[in-house]
Design a protein around this motif. Structure first.
Motif, PDB file in Angstrom:
ATOM      1  N   THR A  77      -5.302   7.315  11.436  1.00 41.81           N
ATOM      2  CA  THR A  77      -3.728   8.190  11.311  1.00 41.81           C
ATOM      3  C   THR A  77      -3.592   7.573  10.385  1.00 41.81           C
ATOM      4  N   GLY A  78      -3.281   6.097  10.376  1.00 42.27           N
ATOM      5  CA  GLY A  78      -2.554   5.749   9.400  1.00 42.27           C
ATOM      6  C   GLY A  78      -2.728   5.192   8.105  1.00 42.27           C
ATOM      7  N   ARG A  79      -4.103   5.218   7.637  1.00 37.20           N
ATOM      8  CA  ARG A  79      -4.770   5.552   6.463  1.00 37.20           C
ATOM      9  C   ARG A  79      -3.749   6.647   5.790  1.00 37.20           C
ATOM     10  N   LEU A  80      -3.955   7.828   6.423  1.00 38.49           N
ATOM     11  CA  LEU A  80      -3.443   9.320   5.858  1.00 38.49           C
ATOM     12  C   LEU A  80      -2.127   9.398   5.673  1.00 38.49           C
ATOM     13  N   LEU A  81      -1.557   8.373   6.765  1.00 37.87           N
ATOM     14  CA  LEU A  81       0.098   8.895   6.818  1.00 37.87           C
ATOM     15  C   LEU A  81       0.342   7.667   5.296  1.00 37.87           C
ATOM     16  N   ALA A  82      -0.366   7.026   5.046  1.00 35.30           N
ATOM     17  CA  ALA A  82       0.103   6.025   4.350  1.00 35.30           C
ATOM     18  C   ALA A  82      -0.239   7.270   2.413  1.00 35.30           C
ATOM     19  N   ARG A  83      -1.119   7.729   2.679  1.00 33.31           N
ATOM     20  CA  ARG A  83      -1.176   8.256   1.434  1.00 33.31           C
ATOM     21  C   ARG A  83      -0.416   9.921   1.593  1.00 33.31           C
ATOM     22  N   THR A  84      -0.411   9.752   2.241  1.00 37.03           N
ATOM     23  CA  THR A  84       0.710  11.538   2.264  1.00 37.03           C
ATOM     24  C   THR A  84       2.067  10.716   1.701  1.00 37.03           C
ATOM     25  N   ALA A  85       2.627   9.627   2.771  1.00 38.03           N
ATOM     26  CA  ALA A  85       3.947   9.548   2.184  1.00 38.03           C
ATOM     27  C   ALA A  85       4.262   8.914   0.862  1.00 38.03           C
ATOM     28  N   ALA A  86       2.999   8.580   0.343  1.00 32.96           N
ATOM     29  CA  ALA A  86       2.729   7.741  -0.851  1.00 32.96           C
ATOM     30  C   ALA A  86       3.283   8.191  -2.110  1.00 32.96           C
ATOM     31  N   ALA A  87       2.420  10.039  -1.973  1.00 35.72           N
ATOM     32  CA  ALA A  87       2.555  10.755  -2.555  1.00 35.72           C
ATOM     33  C   ALA A  87       3.952  11.544  -2.349  1.00 35.72           C
ATOM     34  N   GLU A  88       4.483  12.027  -1.467  1.00 35.90           N
ATOM     35  CA  GLU A  88       5.672  12.684  -0.749  1.00 35.90           C
ATOM     36  C   GLU A  88       6.749  11.098  -1.879  1.00 35.90           C
ATOM     37  N   GLY A  89       6.708   9.894  -2.726  1.00 35.55           N
ATOM     38  CA  GLY A  89       7.058   9.438  -3.126  1.00 35.55           C
ATOM     39  C   GLY A  89       7.980   7.921  -2.607  1.00 35.55           C
ATOM     40  N   ALA A  90       7.184   8.371  -1.186  1.00 29.26           N
ATOM     41  CA  ALA A  90       7.680   7.123  -0.373  1.00 29.26           C
ATOM     42  C   ALA A  90       7.149   5.491  -0.888  1.00 29.26           C
ATOM     43  N   GLU A  91       8.051   4.370  -0.843  1.00 35.35           N
ATOM     44  CA  GLU A  91       8.051   2.837  -1.087  1.00 35.35           C
ATOM     45  C   GLU A  91       7.107   2.315   0.320  1.00 35.35           C
ATOM     46  N   LEU A  92       5.563   1.521   0.067  1.00 27.54           N
ATOM     47  CA  LEU A  92       5.500   1.320   1.256  1.00 27.54           C
ATOM     48  C   LEU A  92       5.030  -0.465   1.625  1.00 27.54           C
ATOM     49  N   VAL A  93       5.449  -1.178   2.985  1.00 26.19           N
ATOM     50  CA  VAL A  93       5.071  -1.797   3.310  1.00 26.19           C
ATOM     51  C   VAL A  93       3.121  -1.555   4.645  1.00 26.19           C
ATOM     52  N   LEU A  94       2.418  -1.758   4.655  1.00 25.64           N
ATOM     53  CA  LEU A  94       1.109  -1.898   4.805  1.00 25.64           C
ATOM     54  C   LEU A  94       1.003  -2.987   6.019  1.00 25.64           C
ATOM     55  N   ALA A  95       0.877  -2.457   7.017  1.00 26.69           N
ATOM     56  CA  ALA A  95       1.044  -3.883   7.813  1.00 26.69           C
ATOM     57  C   ALA A  95      -0.431  -3.659   9.139  1.00 26.69           C
ATOM     58  N   GLY A  96      -0.590  -4.603   9.455  1.00 21.45           N
ATOM     59  CA  GLY A  96      -1.819  -4.503  11.151  1.00 21.45           C
ATOM     60  C   GLY A  96      -2.275  -5.729  11.111  1.00 21.45           C
ATOM     61  N   PRO A  97      -3.117  -5.696  11.922  1.00 20.50           N
ATOM     62  CA  PRO A  97      -3.645  -7.278  12.506  1.00 20.50           C
ATOM     63  C   PRO A  97      -4.654  -7.683  11.516  1.00 20.50           C
ATOM     64  N   ASP A  98      -5.459  -6.514  10.726  1.00 19.39           N
ATOM     65  CA  ASP A  98      -6.746  -7.045   9.878  1.00 19.39           C
ATOM     66  C   ASP A  98      -6.497  -6.509   8.228  1.00 19.39           C
ATOM     67  N   PRO A  99      -6.003  -7.999   7.961  1.00 21.85           N
ATOM     68  CA  PRO A  99      -6.050  -7.810   5.883  1.00 21.85           C
ATOM     69  C   PRO A  99      -6.973  -6.649   5.397  1.00 21.85           C
TER      70      PRO A  99
END
Length: 239
Positions: free
Chosen positions: A19-41
């Protein structure tokens, strides 16, 4: 009127999940600037590799306040934070492991509290926090006591934070049974489980990661929605 994501800075905790990956791709496509966070680099880097625009990668452990403070320092000022974090501690009450229980509450309750503590002062105007609860809070079952309680506590926490952090908005998404990869562990039994669930749900289907992303985008871009749990469960909590 809704708020566009163009030029908005989003922190996505759990950006290595389906879900996080799809959200990131979708938000980036809408022009958002992203900070990707989580426990596994490694997973964060995989997600970053799927996005053409520049992103910031920030490993974080919601069970570690110092780690959360580090995320705040790295993220700077932002518009929206979304956390899909979950660390299930399933099993009969008599067999529960205390460390697993504590991590489950770190993901759903203590972590969100600490995220609010360290990052609420960095939220831009019209900004928000969105956390992931879950249908187990409304339909508890044997072996799911920790999951039900942690998700239920988060539902009440978003109401309390929406009042205390106002005008920063705070909401939760509550998924039902979603084919997001979590059920792959069932192996050959997965399709029958999903079919039986769909037959019972009022919507007559199970959910998809696309359903969850649509709900998140609604929560982010709806300026009059706060202190709310959006149930994305096909009516599963009702039957």
């Amino acid at each position: 009127m809704t708020l566009s994501l163009t030029g908005r800075r989003l922190i996505i905790i759990g950006a290595g999940s389906h879900t996080g990956r799809l959200l990131a791709r979708t938000a980036a496509a809408e022009g958002a600037e992203l900070v990707l966070a989580g426990p596994d680099p490694r997973k964060l880097e995989w997600t970053a590799g799927e996005i053409s625009s520049p992103v910031t990668v920030a490993p974080v452990d919601l069970a570690d306040e110092e780690s959360i403070a580090g995320l705040a320092a790295k993220a700077g000022r932002f518009d929206h934070l979304i956390s899909t974090a979950a660390m299930p501690a399933n099993g009969p009450v008599a067999e529960l492991d205390l460390t697993a229980v504590q991590r489950a509450f770190s993901a759903k309750v203590i972590g969100p509290l600490l995220l609010a503590k360290h990052l609420a002062g960095q939220v831009a105007e019209n900004g928000s926090f969105t956390f992931f609860s879950g249908v187990a809070a409304w339909r508890p079952s044997p072996g799911r006591a920790v999951m039900a309680t942690a998700n239920g506590a988060l539902a009440f926490l978003v109401e309390a934070l929406a009042v205390e952090l106002a005008p920063v908005r705070v909401n939760a998404i509550s998924p039902g049974i979603v084919d997001s990869g979590a059920w792959d562990k069932l192996g050959a039994d997965k399709q029958e489980f999903l079919r039986a669930t769909a037959a019972k749900n009022p919507a007559r289907r199970v959910g998809s990661t696309e359903d969850l992303v649509r709900a998140v985008l609604f929560a982010l871009t709806s300026p009059f929605v706060t202190g709310t749990v959006l149930h994305v469960d096909g009516g599963g909590r009702l039957v």
